[in-house]
Design a protein around this motif. Structure first.
Motif, PDB file in Angstrom:
ATOM      1  N   ALA A  38     -15.088  -6.462   4.990  1.00  0.00           N
ATOM      2  CA  ALA A  38     -14.914  -5.658   6.202  1.00  0.00           C
ATOM      3  C   ALA A  38     -15.786  -6.208   7.324  1.00  0.00           C
ATOM      4  CB  ALA A  38     -15.258  -4.200   5.923  1.00  0.00           C
ATOM      5  N   ARG A  39     -17.007  -6.600   6.992  1.00  0.00           N
ATOM      6  CA  ARG A  39     -17.941  -7.134   7.987  1.00  0.00           C
ATOM      7  C   ARG A  39     -19.009  -7.925   7.261  1.00  0.00           C
ATOM      8  NH1 ARG A  39     -20.084  -2.266  11.193  1.00  0.00           N
ATOM      9  NH2 ARG A  39     -18.093  -1.314  10.739  1.00  0.00           N
ATOM     10  N   LEU A 109      -8.343   0.598  10.715  1.00  0.00           N
ATOM     11  CA  LEU A 109      -7.989  -0.016   9.431  1.00  0.00           C
ATOM     12  C   LEU A 109      -9.149   0.052   8.444  1.00  0.00           C
ATOM     13  CD1 LEU A 109      -5.960  -3.133  10.628  1.00  0.00           C
ATOM     14  CD2 LEU A 109      -5.075  -0.993   9.680  1.00  0.00           C
ATOM     15  N   GLU A 110     -10.372  -0.083   8.933  1.00  0.00           N
ATOM     16  CA  GLU A 110     -11.528   0.052   8.052  1.00  0.00           C
ATOM     17  C   GLU A 110     -11.649   1.486   7.528  1.00  0.00           C
ATOM     18  OE1 GLU A 110     -15.352  -2.020   8.713  1.00  0.00           O
ATOM     19  OE2 GLU A 110     -14.511  -2.526  10.670  1.00  0.00           O
ATOM     20  N   VAL A 111     -11.468   2.455   8.405  1.00  0.00           N
ATOM     21  CA  VAL A 111     -11.522   3.858   7.979  1.00  0.00           C
ATOM     22  C   VAL A 111     -10.414   4.133   6.965  1.00  0.00           C
ATOM     23  CG1 VAL A 111     -11.287   6.259   8.743  1.00  0.00           C
ATOM     24  CG2 VAL A 111     -12.640   4.635  10.091  1.00  0.00           C
ATOM     25  N   LEU A 112      -9.232   3.590   7.211  1.00  0.00           N
ATOM     26  CA  LEU A 112      -8.124   3.735   6.268  1.00  0.00           C
ATOM     27  C   LEU A 112      -8.499   3.172   4.900  1.00  0.00           C
ATOM     28  CD1 LEU A 112      -5.171   4.310   5.485  1.00  0.00           C
ATOM     29  CD2 LEU A 112      -4.555   2.100   6.502  1.00  0.00           C
ATOM     30  N   ARG A 199     -13.042  16.427   4.911  1.00  0.00           N
ATOM     31  CA  ARG A 199     -14.297  15.876   4.388  1.00  0.00           C
ATOM     32  C   ARG A 199     -14.146  14.392   4.058  1.00  0.00           C
ATOM     33  NH1 ARG A 199     -14.481  21.157   1.909  1.00  0.00           N
ATOM     34  NH2 ARG A 199     -13.674  20.368  -0.058  1.00  0.00           N
ATOM     35  N   ILE A 200     -12.987  14.021   3.526  1.00  0.00           N
ATOM     36  CA  ILE A 200     -12.760  12.606   3.206  1.00  0.00           C
ATOM     37  C   ILE A 200     -12.695  11.773   4.482  1.00  0.00           C
ATOM     38  CG2 ILE A 200     -11.105  10.951   2.236  1.00  0.00           C
ATOM     39  CD1 ILE A 200     -10.374  13.094   0.162  1.00  0.00           C
ATOM     40  N   LEU A 201     -11.969  12.279   5.492  1.00  0.00           N
ATOM     41  CA  LEU A 201     -11.899  11.541   6.762  1.00  0.00           C
ATOM     42  C   LEU A 201     -13.271  11.426   7.402  1.00  0.00           C
ATOM     43  CD1 LEU A 201     -11.665  11.917  10.115  1.00  0.00           C
ATOM     44  CD2 LEU A 201     -10.428  10.083   8.966  1.00  0.00           C
ATOM     45  N   TRP A 202     -14.026  12.509   7.402  1.00  0.00           N
ATOM     46  CA  TRP A 202     -15.375  12.516   7.975  1.00  0.00           C
ATOM     47  C   TRP A 202     -16.237  11.422   7.341  1.00  0.00           C
ATOM     48  CZ3 TRP A 202     -18.048  15.276  11.726  1.00  0.00           C
ATOM     49  CH2 TRP A 202     -19.452  15.263  11.649  1.00  0.00           C
ATOM     50  N   ASP A 203     -16.247  11.364   6.018  1.00  0.00           N
ATOM     51  CA  ASP A 203     -17.071  10.377   5.324  1.00  0.00           C
ATOM     52  C   ASP A 203     -16.553   8.957   5.537  1.00  0.00           C
ATOM     53  OD1 ASP A 203     -18.586  12.473   4.460  1.00  0.00           O
ATOM     54  OD2 ASP A 203     -18.211  12.185   2.314  1.00  0.00           O
ATOM     55  N   SER A 204     -15.238   8.788   5.554  1.00  0.00           N
ATOM     56  CA  SER A 204     -14.670   7.452   5.763  1.00  0.00           C
ATOM     57  C   SER A 204     -15.050   6.913   7.139  1.00  0.00           C
ATOM     58  CB  SER A 204     -13.138   7.500   5.631  1.00  0.00           C
ATOM     59  OG  SER A 204     -12.751   7.927   4.343  1.00  0.00           O
ATOM     60  N   ASP A 205     -15.038   7.785   8.140  1.00  0.00           N
ATOM     61  CA  ASP A 205     -15.424   7.383   9.496  1.00  0.00           C
ATOM     62  C   ASP A 205     -16.908   7.024   9.546  1.00  0.00           C
ATOM     63  OD1 ASP A 205     -14.808   6.875  12.161  1.00  0.00           O
ATOM     64  OD2 ASP A 205     -15.066   8.951  12.801  1.00  0.00           O
ATOM     65  N   ASN A 209     -19.099   3.689  10.747  1.00  0.00           N
ATOM     66  CA  ASN A 209     -19.901   3.824  11.961  1.00  0.00           C
ATOM     67  C   ASN A 209     -21.397   3.614  11.766  1.00  0.00           C
ATOM     68  OD1 ASN A 209     -17.741   4.348  13.664  1.00  0.00           O
ATOM     69  ND2 ASN A 209     -17.809   6.558  13.309  1.00  0.00           N
ATOM     70  N   ILE A 210     -21.914   3.815  10.578  1.00  0.00           N
ATOM     71  CA  ILE A 210     -23.368   3.771  10.366  1.00  0.00           C
ATOM     72  C   ILE A 210     -24.022   2.505  10.931  1.00  0.00           C
ATOM     73  CG2 ILE A 210     -25.132   3.468   8.578  1.00  0.00           C
ATOM     74  CD1 ILE A 210     -23.854   5.729   7.045  1.00  0.00           C
TER      75      ILE A 210
END
Length: 245
Positions: A38-39, A109-112, A199-205, A209-210
């Motif tokens: 991813a990075r 795409l990374e969040v997905l 909750r899953i979307l929140w954590d995936s984002d 972002n961290i």
């Protein structure tokens, strides 16, 4: 003997094009990437560089997807004309909305990718989770145009009116459309939203972002942050593994 690694991740199945070099956008140093990275951090200037060739949609066509994910994404997400899955169509719509904005496309795409990972072990409707992952930031450009800012609360205002017709145009049911729009309208400020899918979307984002939001935090402070903000156990453990160990 059973399969121990997804063929997409097993380098035995890779070609020469699956390992490549990308110049650091900060200093120009060439960084070696594998296709599923991813990075990576630039070894010269320590700048975090995203993989512009990242493709996390393998589960939508791979014959081993059900074994890998625990559900059949084609059954859950449906297929459109020509066999295109719903996620494929949502990704195409997202890319059309963002145009040449590769930063926002790569973020979605990374969040997905993280959402696909978390839904393996966390409860939730994959259709809602993956649709929200693709479309969660869909209002960011409109927020910048109308409000002169991409702050979260403006994204939450502008996102649902763009996401709703996209989903309705693909024939998605009203319950799913409403749920995804509710997630988009709360994905930064959490105004009483607390469904498993949210909750899953929140954590995936947050998993994406961290590094951008807290680039100077050491591992101790990152661990405290992760334990405070993450809403699923799977997401929390993944974040600790990625950033605090």
């Amino acid at each position: 003997m059973g399969r121990t690694m997804c063929p997409g991740q097993d380098t035995m199945f890779w070609s020469a094009d699956d390992v490549f070099e990308i110049p650091c956008g900060n200093c120009g140093h060439e960084i070696e990437f594998f296709r599923d990275d991813a990075r990576r951090r630039c070894p010269k200037c320590q700048h975090m560089v995203k993989n512009p060739k990242l493709n996390l949609g393998c589960a939508l066509w791979c014959e081993h997807a059900k074994e890998c994910l625990g559900y059949d994404p084609k059954e859950k997400m449906g297929e459109g004309e020509g066999g295109a899955s719903l996620v494929d169509q949502l990704v195409d719509a997202m890319k059309m909305q963002f145009g040449k904005d590769e930063k926002r496309i790569n973020h979605a795409l990374e969040v997905l990718g993280h959402a696909q990972d978390l839904i393996k072990t966390e409860e939730g409707d994959p259709k809602v989770v993956l649709s929200a992952a693709v479309l969660h930031d869909i209002g960011i450009q409109e927020a910048e145009k109308k409000h002169g800012s991409n702050r979260g609360r403006f994204q939450e205002i502008e996102g649902p009116p763009i996401a709703r017709p996209i989903m309705e145009g693909l024939g998605m049911d009203k319950e799913t459309v409403d749920h995804v729009c509710d997630i988009i309208a709360n994905h930064h400020t959490v105004r009483g939203m607390d469904t498993p899918e949210f909750r899953i979307l929140w954590d995936s984002d947050w998993l994406v972002n961290i590094p951008d939001v807290y680039p100077d935090f050491d591992k101790e402070h990152l661990a405290k942050l992760i334990n405070k903000v993450f809403k699923t156990e799977t997401g929390r453990q993944k974040a600790l593994s990625m950033y605090a160990q």
